[in-house]
Design a protein around this motif. Structure first.
Motif, PDB file in Angstrom:
ATOM      1  N   ALA A  61      39.192  33.951  53.334  1.00 29.51           N
ATOM      2  CA  ALA A  61      40.051  32.773  53.277  1.00 29.51           C
ATOM      3  C   ALA A  61      39.838  31.994  51.990  1.00 29.51           C
ATOM      4  N   GLU A  62      39.018  32.527  51.084  1.00 30.89           N
ATOM      5  CA  GLU A  62      38.739  31.821  49.841  1.00 30.89           C
ATOM      6  C   GLU A  62      39.973  31.770  48.948  1.00 30.89           C
ATOM      7  N   THR A  63      40.242  30.595  48.421  1.00 30.86           N
ATOM      8  CA  THR A  63      41.332  30.454  47.474  1.00 30.86           C
ATOM      9  C   THR A  63      40.815  30.785  46.079  1.00 30.86           C
ATOM     10  N   ASP A  64      41.721  30.947  45.126  1.00 32.07           N
ATOM     11  CA  ASP A  64      41.313  31.203  43.752  1.00 32.07           C
ATOM     12  C   ASP A  64      40.432  30.074  43.226  1.00 32.07           C
ATOM     13  N   ALA A  65      40.754  28.834  43.586  1.00 36.95           N
ATOM     14  CA  ALA A  65      39.955  27.692  43.128  1.00 36.95           C
ATOM     15  C   ALA A  65      38.543  27.761  43.691  1.00 36.95           C
ATOM     16  N   GLU A  66      38.411  28.166  44.958  1.00 33.83           N
ATOM     17  CA  GLU A  66      37.086  28.299  45.565  1.00 33.83           C
ATOM     18  C   GLU A  66      36.291  29.422  44.911  1.00 33.83           C
ATOM     19  N   ILE A  67      36.965  30.519  44.617  1.00 31.23           N
ATOM     20  CA  ILE A  67      36.299  31.640  43.950  1.00 31.23           C
ATOM     21  C   ILE A  67      35.843  31.220  42.561  1.00 31.23           C
ATOM     22  N   GLU A  68      36.713  30.521  41.828  1.00 30.02           N
ATOM     23  CA  GLU A  68      36.344  30.069  40.481  1.00 30.02           C
ATOM     24  C   GLU A  68      35.142  29.130  40.529  1.00 30.02           C
ATOM     25  N   GLN A  69      35.128  28.228  41.493  1.00 29.15           N
ATOM     26  CA  GLN A  69      33.987  27.309  41.629  1.00 29.15           C
ATOM     27  C   GLN A  69      32.713  28.077  41.946  1.00 29.15           C
ATOM     28  N   LYS A  70      32.823  29.073  42.820  1.00 28.53           N
ATOM     29  CA  LYS A  70      31.669  29.897  43.180  1.00 28.53           C
ATOM     30  C   LYS A  70      31.154  30.658  41.952  1.00 28.53           C
ATOM     31  N   LEU A  71      32.083  31.163  41.119  1.00 27.99           N
ATOM     32  CA  LEU A  71      31.694  31.873  39.901  1.00 27.99           C
ATOM     33  C   LEU A  71      30.977  30.933  38.933  1.00 27.99           C
ATOM     34  N   ARG A  72      31.529  29.741  38.751  1.00 32.68           N
ATOM     35  CA  ARG A  72      30.898  28.764  37.846  1.00 32.68           C
ATOM     36  C   ARG A  72      29.502  28.384  38.328  1.00 32.68           C
ATOM     37  N   SER A  73      29.341  28.262  39.644  1.00 34.30           N
ATOM     38  CA  SER A  73      28.035  27.873  40.165  1.00 34.30           C
ATOM     39  C   SER A  73      27.039  29.035  40.156  1.00 34.30           C
ATOM     40  N   SER A  74      27.504  30.242  39.786  1.00 37.86           N
ATOM     41  CA  SER A  74      26.602  31.395  39.652  1.00 37.86           C
ATOM     42  C   SER A  74      25.670  31.231  38.460  1.00 37.86           C
ATOM     43  N   ILE A  75      26.074  30.396  37.500  1.00 38.82           N
ATOM     44  CA  ILE A  75      25.229  30.116  36.343  1.00 38.82           C
ATOM     45  C   ILE A  75      24.254  29.016  36.757  1.00 38.82           C
TER      46      ILE A  75
END
Length: 145
Positions: A61-75
């Motif tokens: 159910a993840e939106t693109d915005a949620e995925i992008e935030q998750k990617l950014r927080s990977s750093i």
């Protein structure tokens, strides 16, 4: 001495891809390179009697915005300010999208994890890393998980 300006790191949230991200971060910091993190949503669209069924949408159910935030927080927060990061999100066949992104951006290096599958598992599943290595427009650094 080799100096990287643009580094691409594909992420699928597996342990080995996160390990590869750690290497990519260190290289980006060392060379003051721009780090491109790419996430590819596999497209699994099937046609059932004229109705389109997208397995990816039903699996998460993840939106693109949620995925992008998750990617950014990977750093990690302690290194976030030291790296110039750009997030790329694509939909399609993972190795094809990784190669397209590498060419479009003009990266100097791809840093990616490998699961190290062999035998029957490798034959049936295939290898994103292997396909990237064989067709990449630049060197590929593989980090074994």
């Amino acid at each position: 001495m080799i100096h990287y300006q643009k580094i691409l790191c594909p992420i699928d949230y597996s342990d080995c891809s996160m390990n590869a991200l750690a290497y990519a971060e260190k290289l980006a910091i060392k060379d003051s390179a721009r780090l491109y993190i790419i996430y590819v949503k596999e497209e699994h669209t099937s046609d059932y009697g004229g109705l389109k069924f997208d397995a990816e949408l039903n699996r998460t159910a993840e939106t693109d915005a949620e995925i992008e935030q998750k990617l950014r927080s990977s750093i990690p927060e302690k290194t976030r300010h030291r790296i110039n990061v750009e997030i790329l999100m694509r939909t399609g066949v993972p190795f094809e999208e990784i190669l397209k992104a590498a060419r479009d951006v003009g990266v100097d290096l791809i840093v990616m994890g490998t699961h190290g599958r062999t035998g029957i598992s490798h034959m049936f599943i295939g290898s994103v890393t292997e396909n990237v290595i064989r067709n990449a427009p630049c060197p590929v650094l593989c980090i074994r998980g």
